[in-house]
Design a protein around this motif. Sequence first.
Motif, PDB file in Angstrom:
ATOM      1  N   LEU A  52       0.847  -1.196   0.000  1.00 36.10           N
ATOM      2  CA  LEU A  52       0.000   0.000   0.000  1.00 36.10           C
ATOM      3  C   LEU A  52       0.881   1.243   0.000  1.00 36.10           C
ATOM      4  CD1 LEU A  52      -2.624  -1.112   2.676  1.00 36.10           C
ATOM      5  CD2 LEU A  52      -2.964  -1.008   0.202  1.00 36.10           C
ATOM      6  N   ASN A  53       0.464   2.252  -0.754  1.00 33.99           N
ATOM      7  CA  ASN A  53       1.234   3.502  -0.838  1.00 33.99           C
ATOM      8  C   ASN A  53       1.011   4.309   0.439  1.00 33.99           C
ATOM      9  OD1 ASN A  53       2.232   6.103  -1.446  1.00 33.99           O
ATOM     10  ND2 ASN A  53       1.934   5.736  -3.630  1.00 33.99           N
ATOM     11  N   PRO A  54       2.068   4.574   1.205  1.00 36.21           N
ATOM     12  CA  PRO A  54       1.879   5.282   2.484  1.00 36.21           C
ATOM     13  C   PRO A  54       1.468   6.739   2.319  1.00 36.21           C
ATOM     14  CG  PRO A  54       4.222   5.022   2.002  1.00 36.21           C
ATOM     15  CD  PRO A  54       3.478   4.244   0.953  1.00 36.21           C
ATOM     16  N   LEU A  55       1.577   7.298   1.107  1.00 32.37           N
ATOM     17  CA  LEU A  55       1.277   8.712   0.873  1.00 32.37           C
ATOM     18  C   LEU A  55      -0.139   8.945   0.367  1.00 32.37           C
ATOM     19  CD1 LEU A  55       4.626   9.768  -0.858  1.00 32.37           C
ATOM     20  CD2 LEU A  55       4.030   9.893   1.558  1.00 32.37           C
TER      21      LEU A  55
ATOM     22  N   GLN B  45      -6.332   4.929  -3.412  1.00 30.81           N
ATOM     23  CA  GLN B  45      -5.695   3.708  -3.897  1.00 30.81           C
ATOM     24  C   GLN B  45      -6.720   2.721  -4.445  1.00 30.81           C
ATOM     25  OE1 GLN B  45      -2.215   2.252  -1.620  1.00 30.81           O
ATOM     26  NE2 GLN B  45      -2.656   3.859  -0.139  1.00 30.81           N
ATOM     27  N   LEU B  46      -7.870   2.613  -3.777  1.00 30.14           N
ATOM     28  CA  LEU B  46      -8.903   1.694  -4.249  1.00 30.14           C
ATOM     29  C   LEU B  46      -9.573   2.220  -5.513  1.00 30.14           C
ATOM     30  CD1 LEU B  46     -10.370   0.820  -0.753  1.00 30.14           C
ATOM     31  CD2 LEU B  46      -9.233  -0.785  -2.275  1.00 30.14           C
TER      32      LEU B  46
ATOM     33  N   ASP C 154      -8.462   7.641   5.569  1.00 35.25           N
ATOM     34  CA  ASP C 154      -7.314   7.175   6.357  1.00 35.25           C
ATOM     35  C   ASP C 154      -6.147   6.802   5.455  1.00 35.25           C
ATOM     36  OD1 ASP C 154      -8.793   7.531   8.595  1.00 35.25           O
ATOM     37  OD2 ASP C 154      -8.979   5.419   9.123  1.00 35.25           O
ATOM     38  N   PHE C 155      -4.938   6.899   6.021  1.00 31.97           N
ATOM     39  CA  PHE C 155      -3.726   6.431   5.355  1.00 31.97           C
ATOM     40  C   PHE C 155      -3.373   5.044   5.909  1.00 31.97           C
ATOM     41  CE2 PHE C 155      -3.661  10.980   4.839  1.00 31.97           C
ATOM     42  CZ  PHE C 155      -3.143  11.155   3.555  1.00 31.97           C
TER      43      PHE C 155
ATOM     44  N   VAL D  32      -7.778  -4.519   3.425  1.00 35.94           N
ATOM     45  CA  VAL D  32      -7.799  -3.550   2.318  1.00 35.94           C
ATOM     46  C   VAL D  32      -7.130  -4.142   1.081  1.00 35.94           C
ATOM     47  CG1 VAL D  32      -6.912  -1.306   1.539  1.00 35.94           C
ATOM     48  CG2 VAL D  32      -7.942  -1.516   3.805  1.00 35.94           C
ATOM     49  N   MET D  33      -6.019  -4.865   1.291  1.00 32.21           N
ATOM     50  CA  MET D  33      -5.344  -5.519   0.164  1.00 32.21           C
ATOM     51  C   MET D  33      -6.248  -6.547  -0.512  1.00 32.21           C
ATOM     52  SD  MET D  33      -2.359  -4.466  -0.659  1.00 32.21           S
ATOM     53  CE  MET D  33      -2.052  -5.873  -1.707  1.00 32.21           C
TER      54      MET D  33
END
Length: 529
Positions: free
Chosen positions: A105-108, A114-115, A152-153, A165-166
Amino acid sequence: MTSPLLTVDSLTIAFRQQNTVRTVVKDLSLRVEAGETLALVGESGSGKSVSALSILRLLPSPPVEYPSGDILFHGESLLHANERTLRGVRGNKIAMIFQEPMISLNPLHTLEKQLYEVLSLHRGMRREAARAEILNCLDRVGIRNARNRLADFPHQLSGGERQRVMIAMALLTRPELLIADEPTTALDVSVQAQILTLLRELRDELNMGLLFITHDLSIVRKLADNVAVMQNGLCVEQNSAQALFCAPTHPYTQKLLNSEPHGEPVSLPADAKPLLQVENLGISFPVRKGIFKRVVEHNPVVKSISFTLRPGETLGLVGESGSGKSTTGLALLRLIHSQGTILFDGKPLHLWNRKQMLPVRHRIQVVFQDPNSALNPRLNVQQIIEEGLRVHHPELSREDREQRVIEVMQEVGLDAETRRRFPGEFSGGQRQRIAIARALILKPELIILDEPTSSLDRTVQSQILALLKSLQQTHRLAYIFISHDLHVVRTLCHQVIVLKQGEVIEQGECRRVFDEPQQAYTRQLLALS
């Protein structure tokens, strides 16, 4: 006759390092039909993940080579496909759930971004329609209050929530083949059951093929149609799940089936005095709003935990992902602010500042849940494990530090000859053993173990549990053992606290709580384990 969805035909995988070639998978053959689940099981380092990554050609070439064999999807070679063809397959037709969500997952970026990117790229959906699909999928994988979590991050989620989430990200594309690499490792038993049900439903609904990589044989029993067992890069046995569990033929398969956690906790010394005393521990996170991000309220995440821990004793913290288990561990280490009393060997840690805590740090060590993010990728194993010795024992010579590293690596089942390698050259289970070695080398009095065996296969898990018991008996180590695996908790822990959404649901002597649970939630966890 139609061709299988996926065929791995006599595949050999090798790594070229300078002038040497190291074969890691040899002559592997697998078949996955549409609507079928094939489980790939074996110890860490047996070649499971390397094989899975090779299907989508995600390993760099060089150093990875494929001396022989082929990988076919709908009868077409992926091993010899060009990059444009692979881009059309990746995500669209074959999706993958990776083993370590924190690096996937991209932390930024927020979860929603992302989804949405997945749906935009692979299904061409507009944002409004995508938002409804995202919320539905997050709800199906067990993310509570999904609408409020979209902003949320990744670092704001627990390990289990990141894994969910993944899973949602992979399922959003509705693939023909799903490769799931240890997808339920970080999940508690209740969410694990929910995810397995979801995977079965989607497999049947989409007629989807599923390649499921795991070391948890209880999951294989529930989910798989066929099973392939790998050892040291070789497929040693392959059969239907029913036949393999009823009559395994290979000695290694028999060893796997006989390696479930068992045994009792070590005996407690009769005269043991309290080492750690915790009273009314509470943890709240500030909620900031407005332009200046002022704190307007506090969100309680852990409420009023109290216990006493003696030398040689193990306390188990169990509960769902996001219930506050890891947060409690961080508070005990004084890495986050908390309320209440924390006495360690009579010393009031709750009153101490960072500087005052430094002299006691070597006496309390921790093994974190995600070994990949806990290990510095720029340091080799020797440097990682000896780091604590450099800080707390500067009087030791380089030769003394190296000898201690060799000894502790051997204790946790690692080849000391690999100490010059970097974390990225090890499997997930091997990285977890490196993290355990780093904690053990300082010979602490208390170790907080945050899911230390979740990424380990059963055979290595039993070795680590035996090691932890042996060290505990020899050095009277105290453990706080955070886990969702109740079988492991039963064999290691003397007392247990069951948490749900930050509240203590049940607490007491481990055997009594497991044999005579008083609360419905505890009974539910035990029924699902």
